[in-house]
Write a protein that holds these residues in place. Structure first.
Motif, PDB file in Angstrom:
ATOM      1  N   VAL A 182       6.829   3.263   0.206  1.00 24.98           N
ATOM      2  CA  VAL A 182       5.474   3.337  -0.352  1.00 24.98           C
ATOM      3  C   VAL A 182       5.342   2.399  -1.548  1.00 24.98           C
ATOM      4  O   VAL A 182       6.106   2.488  -2.504  1.00 24.98           O
ATOM      5  N   ASP A 183       4.370   1.504  -1.485  1.00 23.67           N
ATOM      6  CA  ASP A 183       4.090   0.563  -2.570  1.00 23.67           C
ATOM      7  C   ASP A 183       2.728   0.919  -3.160  1.00 23.67           C
ATOM      8  O   ASP A 183       1.693   0.653  -2.546  1.00 23.67           O
ATOM      9  N   PRO A 184       2.679   1.509  -4.360  1.00 24.54           N
ATOM     10  CA  PRO A 184       1.400   1.937  -4.929  1.00 24.54           C
ATOM     11  C   PRO A 184       0.645   0.843  -5.667  1.00 24.54           C
ATOM     12  O   PRO A 184      -0.419   1.103  -6.221  1.00 24.54           O
ATOM     13  N   TRP A 199      -3.122   5.224  -5.364  1.00 21.87           N
ATOM     14  CA  TRP A 199      -1.979   5.297  -6.274  1.00 21.87           C
ATOM     15  C   TRP A 199      -1.661   6.724  -6.710  1.00 21.87           C
ATOM     16  O   TRP A 199      -0.503   7.078  -6.912  1.00 21.87           O
ATOM     17  N   ALA A 230      -5.239   1.008   0.101  1.00 17.03           N
ATOM     18  CA  ALA A 230      -5.185   1.882  -1.064  1.00 17.03           C
ATOM     19  C   ALA A 230      -6.477   2.690  -1.162  1.00 17.03           C
ATOM     20  O   ALA A 230      -7.077   3.022  -0.149  1.00 17.03           O
ATOM     21  N   ALA A 263       0.396   8.330  -3.971  1.00 16.11           N
ATOM     22  CA  ALA A 263       1.598   7.628  -3.525  1.00 16.11           C
ATOM     23  C   ALA A 263       2.874   8.447  -3.674  1.00 16.11           C
ATOM     24  O   ALA A 263       3.710   8.471  -2.761  1.00 16.11           O
ATOM     25  N   THR A 319       0.967   1.609   1.843  1.00 21.05           N
ATOM     26  CA  THR A 319       0.351   1.985   0.579  1.00 21.05           C
ATOM     27  C   THR A 319      -0.676   3.071   0.820  1.00 21.05           C
ATOM     28  O   THR A 319      -1.029   3.392   1.965  1.00 21.05           O
ATOM     29  N   THR A 320      -1.159   3.647  -0.262  1.00 19.82           N
ATOM     30  CA  THR A 320      -2.221   4.647  -0.242  1.00 19.82           C
ATOM     31  C   THR A 320      -2.805   4.665  -1.643  1.00 19.82           C
ATOM     32  O   THR A 320      -2.427   3.849  -2.485  1.00 19.82           O
TER      33      THR A 320
END
Length: 322
Positions: free
Chosen positions: A141-143, A126, A157, A129, A123-124
């Motif tokens: 990638v999971d935002p 949002w 995140a 992402a 993740t990062t």
């Protein structure tokens, strides 16, 4: 003592850099001893590093990464910039030795650039992402989450989520009591409800001005609280439901009812942030058929409950939410 190395690349984001330093610095073992030794590293020891409104000089260089048990990668102002020479090699060598590596916010771009996240979920922030997913297609990638723990590699995140991730690592290393003490010193809960989705601004797909649906979309916004069916919307638009669905797909990329649900959730978020109305009243004013339907739809979109959302954006003193 467990050594944490925080890597400060040029134009490091100050909060990303300082958050893990503080959280690990607050951790104390049951006998009062410090649980971690924290070192700030740069590409070269003593090298001046830009950090937005100020500069810093890190006392350690890349060789210190080989001595660390955990490496933290803060974000930088331009996360898509190429890594400085030697950084990827130092990180891959540390990973080969079993070192735990975690990124903060857009620091995920630094970690992904080494190839160490290939085939893994990450993740990062949002808003970044989509760029991370496009630049590194081998990374899932999971935002919607605050952090992802793959065991050796972790990603978090937006900057504040670094606190959640670091507390999670402290709990894994030393147990809940040590982590809970660090959380109290940071004045934050050990675990936050919901994920990153609650902080995402859920805008509707852009519709160019002058398109044929513009008047209908304005009408939907104004009448979102009504109990509207697809047939009601099509009737107002003067077209069949089939034609309406087709034109919605063409011009907005979604369906009329999905668009309406999103408008209702946005309205509910505004009411939760700005009023003390109970959930039953908000459900009615936002256009949901029942409080149960409201809670289910809200959690699906925002990733958390209305009560948790209000606590996050209004504080504990907000009015009752059922």
């Amino acid at each position: 003592m467990h050594t944490v190395a925080v890597l400060a690349l040029d134009q490091v984001i100050p909060f990303d850099l300082s958050a893990p330093i503080d959280v690990f610095g607050w951790a104390r073992l049951p006998d009062g001893r410090e649980a971690y030794r924290v070192r700030v590293c740069a590409v070269e020891a003593g090298r001046e590093v830009g950090a937005g409104p100020f500069t810093l000089r890190a006392p350690h260089g890349l060789p210190a990464l080989a001595e660390a048990d955990t490496i933290i990668l803060p974000g930088v102002a331009d996360p898509t910039a190429p890594l400085p020479p030697g950084v990827a090699e130092a990180l891959r060598a540390a990973a080969a030795n079993g070192t735990r590596i975690a990124s903060v916010c857009v620091g995920a771009f630094v970690l992904a650039a080494t190839g160490l996240l290939d085939g893994l979920r990450a993740t990062t922030h949002w808003i970044a992402a989509p760029d991370l997913a496009a630049l590194h297609p081998a990374v899932t990638v999971d935002p919607n989450v605050l952090y992802v723990d793959n065991g050796q590699f972790l990603t978090s995140a937006g900057a504040a989520a670094a606190l959640d991730m670091c507390l999670h690592m402290i709990r894994k290393d030393h147990g809940s009591a040590v982590a809970a003490h660090a959380a109290r010193m940071c004045v934050m809960p050990l675990e936050r409800e919901g994920g990153q989705a609650q902080f995402i601004v859920h805008t509707q797909p852009p519709v160019p001005t002058g398109t044929t649906l513009e008047p209908l979309l304005d009408w939907l916004e104004e009448n979102a609280a009504r109990d509207l069916t697809l047939e009601d919307i099509a009737g107002h638009a003067g077209m069949s439901t089939r034609t309406l669905n087709r034109r919605f797909r063409e011009q907005t990329g979604t369906t009329p009812l999905q668009w309406l649900h999103r408008a209702r959730v946005r309205r509910a978020q505004y009411l939760l942030e700005t009023t003390t109305y109970p959930v039953e009243r908000i459900a009615t004013q936002a256009g949901f058929g029942s409080p149960t339907a409201f809670r289910e739809r809200f959690k699906r979109v925002a990733g958390t409950s209305p009560h948790a959302y209000r606590r996050a954006f209004q504080g504990e003193g907000a009015g009752r939410v059922g």
